[in-house]
Design a protein around this motif. Structure first.
Motif, PDB file in Angstrom:
ATOM      1  N   ILE A  80       0.857  -1.182   0.000  1.00 51.74           N
ATOM      2  CA  ILE A  80       0.000   0.000   0.000  1.00 51.74           C
ATOM      3  C   ILE A  80       0.894   1.233   0.000  1.00 51.74           C
ATOM      4  O   ILE A  80       1.954   1.251   0.623  1.00 51.74           O
ATOM      5  N   GLY A  81       0.440   2.250  -0.692  1.00 51.38           N
ATOM      6  CA  GLY A  81       1.151   3.521  -0.703  1.00 51.38           C
ATOM      7  C   GLY A  81       0.188   4.642  -1.007  1.00 51.38           C
ATOM      8  O   GLY A  81      -1.029   4.434  -1.069  1.00 51.38           O
ATOM      9  N   TYR A  82       0.741   5.807  -1.203  1.00 49.09           N
ATOM     10  CA  TYR A  82      -0.109   6.955  -1.522  1.00 49.09           C
ATOM     11  C   TYR A  82       0.666   7.996  -2.317  1.00 49.09           C
ATOM     12  O   TYR A  82       1.895   8.037  -2.309  1.00 49.09           O
ATOM     13  N   GLN A  94      -4.823   6.644  -2.884  1.00 51.29           N
ATOM     14  CA  GLN A  94      -4.427   5.417  -2.201  1.00 51.29           C
ATOM     15  C   GLN A  94      -4.018   4.428  -3.275  1.00 51.29           C
ATOM     16  O   GLN A  94      -4.766   4.213  -4.238  1.00 51.29           O
ATOM     17  N   LEU A  95      -2.846   3.844  -3.125  1.00 56.35           N
ATOM     18  CA  LEU A  95      -2.304   2.934  -4.133  1.00 56.35           C
ATOM     19  C   LEU A  95      -2.192   1.516  -3.599  1.00 56.35           C
ATOM     20  O   LEU A  95      -1.865   1.311  -2.429  1.00 56.35           O
ATOM     21  N   PHE A  96      -2.405   0.549  -4.462  1.00 50.48           N
ATOM     22  CA  PHE A  96      -2.194  -0.860  -4.167  1.00 50.48           C
ATOM     23  C   PHE A  96      -1.256  -1.385  -5.247  1.00 50.48           C
ATOM     24  O   PHE A  96      -1.576  -1.299  -6.438  1.00 50.48           O
ATOM     25  N   LEU A  97      -0.107  -1.905  -4.831  1.00 53.23           N
ATOM     26  CA  LEU A  97       0.916  -2.341  -5.781  1.00 53.23           C
ATOM     27  C   LEU A  97       1.288  -3.800  -5.567  1.00 53.23           C
ATOM     28  O   LEU A  97       1.210  -4.318  -4.440  1.00 53.23           O
ATOM     29  N   THR A  98       1.749  -4.428  -6.638  1.00 53.67           N
ATOM     30  CA  THR A  98       2.289  -5.781  -6.509  1.00 53.67           C
ATOM     31  C   THR A  98       3.505  -5.722  -5.586  1.00 53.67           C
ATOM     32  O   THR A  98       4.168  -4.687  -5.474  1.00 53.67           O
ATOM     33  N   SER A  99       3.792  -6.832  -4.922  1.00 56.61           N
ATOM     34  CA  SER A  99       4.875  -6.842  -3.929  1.00 56.61           C
ATOM     35  C   SER A  99       6.255  -6.599  -4.539  1.00 56.61           C
ATOM     36  O   SER A  99       7.172  -6.185  -3.842  1.00 56.61           O
ATOM     37  N   ASP A 100       6.395  -6.813  -5.856  1.00 54.51           N
ATOM     38  CA  ASP A 100       7.671  -6.526  -6.518  1.00 54.51           C
ATOM     39  C   ASP A 100       7.734  -5.088  -7.038  1.00 54.51           C
ATOM     40  O   ASP A 100       8.687  -4.706  -7.716  1.00 54.51           O
ATOM     41  N   LEU A 101       6.698  -4.292  -6.746  1.00 51.12           N
ATOM     42  CA  LEU A 101       6.604  -2.872  -7.129  1.00 51.12           C
ATOM     43  C   LEU A 101       6.514  -2.660  -8.641  1.00 51.12           C
ATOM     44  O   LEU A 101       6.716  -1.554  -9.122  1.00 51.12           O
ATOM     45  N   ALA A 102       6.188  -3.710  -9.376  1.00 49.92           N
ATOM     46  CA  ALA A 102       6.170  -3.609 -10.834  1.00 49.92           C
ATOM     47  C   ALA A 102       4.894  -2.983 -11.385  1.00 49.92           C
ATOM     48  O   ALA A 102       4.912  -2.414 -12.477  1.00 49.92           O
ATOM     49  N   ARG A 103       3.769  -3.070 -10.619  1.00 50.88           N
ATOM     50  CA  ARG A 103       2.505  -2.625 -11.184  1.00 50.88           C
ATOM     51  C   ARG A 103       1.566  -2.115 -10.100  1.00 50.88           C
ATOM     52  O   ARG A 103       1.443  -2.714  -9.042  1.00 50.88           O
ATOM     53  N   VAL A 104       0.913  -1.020 -10.405  1.00 47.26           N
ATOM     54  CA  VAL A 104      -0.165  -0.529  -9.554  1.00 47.26           C
ATOM     55  C   VAL A 104      -1.405  -1.344  -9.905  1.00 47.26           C
ATOM     56  O   VAL A 104      -1.855  -1.331 -11.047  1.00 47.26           O
ATOM     57  N   VAL A 105      -1.938  -2.052  -8.939  1.00 50.95           N
ATOM     58  CA  VAL A 105      -3.105  -2.909  -9.122  1.00 50.95           C
ATOM     59  C   VAL A 105      -4.390  -2.090  -9.048  1.00 50.95           C
ATOM     60  O   VAL A 105      -5.352  -2.355  -9.755  1.00 50.95           O
ATOM     61  N   GLY A 106      -4.387  -1.088  -8.175  1.00 56.41           N
ATOM     62  CA  GLY A 106      -5.564  -0.254  -8.007  1.00 56.41           C
ATOM     63  C   GLY A 106      -5.186   1.092  -7.424  1.00 56.41           C
ATOM     64  O   GLY A 106      -4.136   1.241  -6.793  1.00 56.41           O
TER      65      GLY A 106
END
Length: 126
Positions: A80-82, A94-106
């Protein structure tokens, strides 16, 4: 994570993605928090927040799409990030990213509201 890396993680052309990337390019503050959370747990939390936002008629960007993306992510671990563009009169994303930081999921964009209108169940920053 560097600003350019986060910008590249936005894959797609949704309105909320484009606005969040624009805020990032304009110098908005951002952070990705350490530690992953299962997408299913995030989905349950954000379904509740979506329903509350709808009941309160709170405007947002990308909320339904983000909840659907969390649902389709199954048991995947997400970060999670922002991006906070409120200083310039913009949104808090509000950001939701894959654990490898490769893609914003939502991504969910919300505008600041007054403290009088605040609802603890709607605090996306917790």
């Amino acid at each position: 994570m560097k600003r350019g890396e986060l910008a590249r993680a936005f894959v797609g052309e949704s309105d909320v993605f484009l606005q969040a990337k624009g805020a990032l390019a304009a110098g908005a503050v951002f952070e990705i928090w350490p530690g992953s959370i299962p997408a299913g747990r995030l989905h349950r939390t954000y379904v509740r927040r979506l329903h509350r936002a709808q009941a309160l008629n709170r405007p947002s960007l990308g909320f339904e799409e983000a909840v659907a993306s969390l649902a389709s992510s199954g048991s995947q671990e997400l970060l999670i990030g922002y991006i906070d563009d409120r200083e310039r009169g913009g949104h808090y994303y509000q950001l939701f990213l894959t654990s490898d930081l490769a893609r914003v999921v939502g991504c969910i964009g919300v505008q600041a509201i007054s403290r009088d209108d605040a609802d603890p169940d709607m605090d996306l920053m917790e």
